[in-house]
Design a protein around this motif. Structure first.
Motif, PDB file in Angstrom:
ATOM      1  N   SER A   1     -60.282  35.018  32.514  1.00  0.00           N
ATOM      2  CA  SER A   1     -59.334  35.653  33.438  1.00  0.00           C
ATOM      3  C   SER A   1     -60.122  36.364  34.527  1.00  0.00           C
ATOM      4  N   GLY A   2     -59.724  36.135  35.773  1.00  0.00           N
ATOM      5  CA  GLY A   2     -60.489  36.635  36.906  1.00  0.00           C
ATOM      6  C   GLY A   2     -60.738  38.124  36.883  1.00  0.00           C
ATOM      7  N   HIS A   3     -59.736  38.916  36.510  1.00  0.00           N
ATOM      8  CA  HIS A   3     -59.904  40.371  36.594  1.00  0.00           C
ATOM      9  C   HIS A   3     -60.927  40.895  35.595  1.00  0.00           C
ATOM     10  N   LEU A   4     -61.248  40.110  34.550  1.00  0.00           N
ATOM     11  CA  LEU A   4     -62.209  40.537  33.538  1.00  0.00           C
ATOM     12  C   LEU A   4     -63.636  40.065  33.827  1.00  0.00           C
ATOM     13  N   VAL A   5     -63.782  39.055  34.651  1.00  0.00           N
ATOM     14  CA  VAL A   5     -65.117  38.462  34.851  1.00  0.00           C
ATOM     15  C   VAL A   5     -65.640  38.615  36.269  1.00  0.00           C
ATOM     16  N   ARG A   6     -64.804  39.094  37.159  1.00  0.00           N
ATOM     17  CA  ARG A   6     -65.144  39.075  38.588  1.00  0.00           C
ATOM     18  C   ARG A   6     -66.392  39.892  38.910  1.00  0.00           C
ATOM     19  N   GLU A   7     -66.628  40.974  38.143  1.00  0.00           N
ATOM     20  CA  GLU A   7     -67.777  41.824  38.464  1.00  0.00           C
ATOM     21  C   GLU A   7     -69.086  41.218  37.977  1.00  0.00           C
ATOM     22  N   ASN A   8     -69.028  40.117  37.194  1.00  0.00           N
ATOM     23  CA  ASN A   8     -70.258  39.506  36.696  1.00  0.00           C
ATOM     24  C   ASN A   8     -70.049  38.018  36.434  1.00  0.00           C
ATOM     25  N   TYR A   9     -69.692  37.293  37.476  1.00  0.00           N
ATOM     26  CA  TYR A   9     -69.573  35.844  37.326  1.00  0.00           C
ATOM     27  C   TYR A   9     -70.930  35.215  37.014  1.00  0.00           C
ATOM     28  N   GLY A  10     -72.013  35.927  37.333  1.00  0.00           N
ATOM     29  CA  GLY A  10     -73.333  35.383  37.055  1.00  0.00           C
ATOM     30  C   GLY A  10     -73.517  35.035  35.588  1.00  0.00           C
ATOM     31  N   TYR A  11     -72.967  35.852  34.689  1.00  0.00           N
ATOM     32  CA  TYR A  11     -73.081  35.593  33.250  1.00  0.00           C
ATOM     33  C   TYR A  11     -72.462  34.235  32.919  1.00  0.00           C
ATOM     34  N   PHE A  12     -71.308  33.947  33.512  1.00  0.00           N
ATOM     35  CA  PHE A  12     -70.609  32.706  33.210  1.00  0.00           C
ATOM     36  C   PHE A  12     -71.225  31.518  33.948  1.00  0.00           C
TER      37      PHE A  12
END
Length: 232
Positions: free
Chosen positions: A83-94
């Motif tokens: 979900s975007g609101h949970l991952v947006r601050e660190n898309y690098g991890y994904f």
């Protein structure tokens, strides 16, 4: 692999998955598959005779580097639904997980119960997350998991308009301290396992403990983990 299994405290080395099918299995209506014409199929169990099950991980609040390392060293296939609101601050991890072969799929922008939204809002939740994942990960998802596993006909139409082909649901859920089964207390070929990107603040344990439990349980029952996106 035996050394990696010992390092991560597994009871035994995981069973290697067979080669994925050359083409994805044709989805036909049955106990594990519901078809809706040209709209996305709803899949609880993937049609396969191989002794494989599929690990899927939702949401994205926890970004555990030890988990990513464990996945890499053990070569564990899984599919993410974020979900975007949970991952947006660190898309690098994904992005790094994607580089390891993990498909990063769609779980909406803000994790609402889609049944409470009209068609336009549902389409926004799904299509804008498609666009965000395409931009951030570099790959456009084919699979979508509705939050809480809840959806209606508008959801199917909205997802189809965004390029989604299937809704994988689940038959088991994994936690660091236990497995929960919806039906039988054993796996069947094609079963889909749900878990989450969560940490000790939300669980009795961490993601490496969750993965250890999944691998040990799957291996004990004579199954291998395979990558869902290769089959749907």
């Amino acid at each position: 692999m035996a050394a990696a299994a010992r390092k991560w405290g597994l009871a035994a080395a995981p069973i290697a998955a067979p080669a994925p099918p050359a083409t994805r299995p044709v989805l036909r209506p049955g106990p594990g598959v519901k078809l809706h014409g040209e709209l996305p199929a709803v899949v609880h169990r993937v049609p396969t005779d191989q002794r494989v099950v599929f690990l899927t991980i939702d949401d994205g609040s926890e970004k555990d580097p030890d988990f990513a390392r464990m996945v890499r060293e053990l070569k564990v296939p899984f599919s993410a639904f974020v979900s975007g609101h949970l991952v947006r601050e660190n898309y690098g991890y994904f992005r790094r997980l994607h580089e390891q072969g993990v498909m990063v799929n769609n779980h909406t922008l803000s994790h609402p119960d889609l049944r409470t939204l009209g068609y336009a809002r549902q389409q926004q939740e799904i299509c804008r997350q498609q666009d965000e994942l395409t931009r951030e990960i570099g790959s456009t998802p084919r699979l979508f998991r509705p939050p809480y596993g809840e959806f209606n006909e508008d959801t199917l139409h909205a997802a189809w308009s965004c390029g989604i082909v299937a809704f994988p649901i689940w038959n088991q859920e994994a936690f660091p301290d236990r497995m929960e089964y919806r039906y039988d207390h054993v796996f069947k070929p094609g079963d889909i396992i749900l878990t989450h990107f969560r940490g000790p603040g939300q669980w009795k344990g961490d993601m490496t403990q969750m993965l250890r439990r999944v691998i040990d349980t799957v291996t004990r029952q004579g199954f291998a983990l395979a990558r869902l996106d290769d089959y749907l």
